[in-house]
Design a protein around this motif. Structure first.
Motif, PDB file in Angstrom:
ATOM      1  N   GLN A 220     -37.584  20.560 -40.774  1.00 37.33           N
ATOM      2  CA  GLN A 220     -37.382  21.356 -39.841  1.00 37.33           C
ATOM      3  C   GLN A 220     -37.044  20.529 -38.569  1.00 37.33           C
ATOM      4  O   GLN A 220     -36.220  21.148 -37.793  1.00 37.33           O
ATOM      5  CB  GLN A 220     -38.970  21.724 -39.298  1.00 37.33           C
ATOM      6  N   TRP A 221     -37.246  19.273 -38.436  1.00 38.79           N
ATOM      7  CA  TRP A 221     -36.603  18.710 -37.247  1.00 38.79           C
ATOM      8  C   TRP A 221     -35.050  18.519 -37.555  1.00 38.79           C
ATOM      9  O   TRP A 221     -34.345  18.774 -36.328  1.00 38.79           O
ATOM     10  CB  TRP A 221     -37.009  17.257 -37.177  1.00 38.79           C
ATOM     11  N   LEU A 222     -34.488  18.389 -38.528  1.00 37.89           N
ATOM     12  CA  LEU A 222     -33.302  18.260 -39.043  1.00 37.89           C
ATOM     13  C   LEU A 222     -32.708  19.514 -38.562  1.00 37.89           C
ATOM     14  O   LEU A 222     -31.227  19.472 -38.345  1.00 37.89           O
ATOM     15  CB  LEU A 222     -32.902  17.771 -40.474  1.00 37.89           C
ATOM     16  N   LEU A 223     -33.038  20.552 -39.031  1.00 39.02           N
ATOM     17  CA  LEU A 223     -32.702  21.913 -38.957  1.00 39.02           C
ATOM     18  C   LEU A 223     -32.511  22.537 -37.301  1.00 39.02           C
ATOM     19  O   LEU A 223     -31.407  23.092 -36.908  1.00 39.02           O
ATOM     20  CB  LEU A 223     -33.308  23.039 -39.543  1.00 39.02           C
ATOM     21  N   MET A 224     -33.271  22.075 -36.473  1.00 35.25           N
ATOM     22  CA  MET A 224     -33.525  22.429 -35.195  1.00 35.25           C
ATOM     23  C   MET A 224     -33.166  21.635 -34.043  1.00 35.25           C
ATOM     24  O   MET A 224     -32.908  21.927 -33.086  1.00 35.25           O
ATOM     25  CB  MET A 224     -35.160  22.764 -34.662  1.00 35.25           C
ATOM     26  N   THR A 225     -32.799  20.098 -34.478  1.00 41.01           N
ATOM     27  CA  THR A 225     -32.114  19.196 -33.619  1.00 41.01           C
ATOM     28  C   THR A 225     -30.565  19.724 -33.303  1.00 41.01           C
ATOM     29  O   THR A 225     -30.196  20.550 -33.991  1.00 41.01           O
ATOM     30  CB  THR A 225     -32.327  17.945 -34.067  1.00 41.01           C
ATOM     31  N   SER A 226     -30.188  19.194 -32.122  1.00 36.98           N
ATOM     32  CA  SER A 226     -28.950  19.480 -31.625  1.00 36.98           C
ATOM     33  C   SER A 226     -27.779  18.885 -32.547  1.00 36.98           C
ATOM     34  O   SER A 226     -28.262  18.034 -33.419  1.00 36.98           O
ATOM     35  CB  SER A 226     -28.549  18.687 -30.116  1.00 36.98           C
ATOM     36  N   TRP A 227     -26.632  19.609 -32.733  1.00 36.05           N
ATOM     37  CA  TRP A 227     -25.472  19.069 -33.551  1.00 36.05           C
ATOM     38  C   TRP A 227     -25.242  17.483 -33.034  1.00 36.05           C
ATOM     39  O   TRP A 227     -24.839  16.958 -33.949  1.00 36.05           O
ATOM     40  CB  TRP A 227     -24.275  19.779 -33.295  1.00 36.05           C
ATOM     41  N   GLN A 228     -25.347  17.284 -31.824  1.00 32.51           N
ATOM     42  CA  GLN A 228     -24.792  15.736 -31.708  1.00 32.51           C
ATOM     43  C   GLN A 228     -25.956  14.663 -32.150  1.00 32.51           C
ATOM     44  O   GLN A 228     -25.496  13.929 -32.791  1.00 32.51           O
ATOM     45  CB  GLN A 228     -25.041  15.643 -30.202  1.00 32.51           C
ATOM     46  N   LYS A 229     -27.249  15.033 -32.157  1.00 33.85           N
ATOM     47  CA  LYS A 229     -28.188  14.295 -32.934  1.00 33.85           C
ATOM     48  C   LYS A 229     -28.109  14.299 -34.469  1.00 33.85           C
ATOM     49  O   LYS A 229     -27.913  13.341 -35.017  1.00 33.85           O
ATOM     50  CB  LYS A 229     -29.552  14.503 -32.196  1.00 33.85           C
ATOM     51  N   PHE A 230     -27.700  15.433 -34.910  1.00 28.21           N
ATOM     52  CA  PHE A 230     -27.470  15.591 -36.200  1.00 28.21           C
ATOM     53  C   PHE A 230     -26.466  14.671 -36.832  1.00 28.21           C
ATOM     54  O   PHE A 230     -26.502  14.044 -37.836  1.00 28.21           O
ATOM     55  CB  PHE A 230     -27.289  16.889 -36.405  1.00 28.21           C
ATOM     56  N   PHE A 231     -25.263  14.925 -36.172  1.00 30.23           N
ATOM     57  CA  PHE A 231     -24.169  14.143 -36.801  1.00 30.23           C
ATOM     58  C   PHE A 231     -24.039  12.773 -36.403  1.00 30.23           C
ATOM     59  O   PHE A 231     -23.791  11.697 -36.938  1.00 30.23           O
ATOM     60  CB  PHE A 231     -22.884  14.724 -35.812  1.00 30.23           C
TER      61      PHE A 231
END
Length: 308
Positions: free
Chosen positions: A46-57
């Protein structure tokens, strides 16, 4: 982002060194609460889905380099196990790891000892799993339905058909429709029971129109403040004293993906303009089409006393 309100589930005296602070956003408000929090691996997805694109990349890139660095160190620790690589060269081992994880196989460098072959086997397995997980997460993030709803920064109270009415407006910022759109408006305010208990009460506000078969342009949401309304008799001062807030929830089906989308917003008493009305933003064109003047979407104008 305007942080106007803070909610805490524990007093400052209850905080410990292990307490964590968590935040959530509703509209332009940030809600914060403190308390004991423990990490659960089930929350990672869920965190990986909801976090910002900057944090994800950033996480993807960081994990990619971290894995290659660890395997490069392991190859160097194994001695001269890579053909055509300089023995003990960290960078040769690092780039060999990159080629191995990506299954590129240029042929210039290849394992020549059982130890190196074993590491290659482990790294290829980890690389395949990592690529599969990153691809699935990327697809899930792109396919997750979202709504681009613009809510007016303020709400107004003005007469409508002779009745004081709370109004705010919303606009669909995408070119395709939201079908079966529904809006719910809830009043939250602090109350004290006869026993002296303080509690947060929720009151549903009835709307002149809470449903739209398709939401394409703008929507003026109106709540008549009649004697049955929870806002009847309230003033700006009383709403502030009761720490009142008006929560807006909009849901509907996205026309493009036939998936449920939702948007939320929150108004504080300071966001409500009394004796004001919104300026018109929906303008017809000579061709018969209509357009919304977004630069004036949040604009209001005061009413004269004769209008009341």
């Amino acid at each position: 982002m305007i942080h106007r309100h803070r909610v805490s589930t524990a007093s400052k005296t209850q905080k410990t060194s292990k307490s964590r602070r968590r935040t959530a956003h509703i509209g332009h408000f940030q809600l914060e609460w403190f308390g004991e929090w423990s990490f659960h691996w089930s929350d990672v997805y869920q965190w990986l889905l909801m976090t910002s694109w900057q944090k994800f990349f950033g996480l993807i890139v960081g994990a990619y380099f971290a894995i290659n660095l660890l395997f490069a160190l392991a190859y160097v620790a194994g001695g001269d196990g890579i053909e055509n690589a300089e023995p003990g060269s960290f960078w040769d081992a690092f780039f060999f790891s990159v080629q191995t994880m990506a299954t590129i196989g240029y042929g210039a460098m290849y394992p020549k000892t059982p130890y190196a072959h074993f590491l290659v086997t482990i790294e290829v397995l980890i690389g395949l799993l990592a690529v599969a997980m990153a691809t699935s997460l990327m697809f899930a993030r792109f396919s997750r339905p979202t709504a681009r709803i613009l809510f007016s920064q303020v709400a107004v109270i003005c007469p409508y058909n002779g009745v004081p009415t709370l109004m705010f407006r919303a606009a669909n910022q995408r070119s395709h429709k939201i079908v079966e759109a529904q809006i719910r408006v809830t009043l939250l305010r602090q109350e004290v029971t006869s026993e002296g208990h303080q509690m947060r009460r929720f009151y549903e506000l009835s709307l002149a129109r809470a449903y739209s078969p398709f939401f394409l342009l703008s929507w003026m949401v109106m709540h008549p403040i009649d004697p049955a309304s929870p806002l009847h008799g309230e003033t700006l001062t009383s709403l502030i004293d009761r720490d009142a807030q008006i929560v807006v929830m909009l849901t509907g089906l996205d026309e493009a993906g036939s998936q449920t989308v939702h948007a939320s917003y929150l108004y504080a008493p300071e966001d409500i303009l009394w004796n004001h009305r919104f300026v018109d933003v929906l303008t017809p064109c000579p061709s018969g089409a209509r357009y919304i003047d977004y630069p004036r979407f949040h604009d209001t104008q005061p009413l004269s006393l004769e209008n009341w």
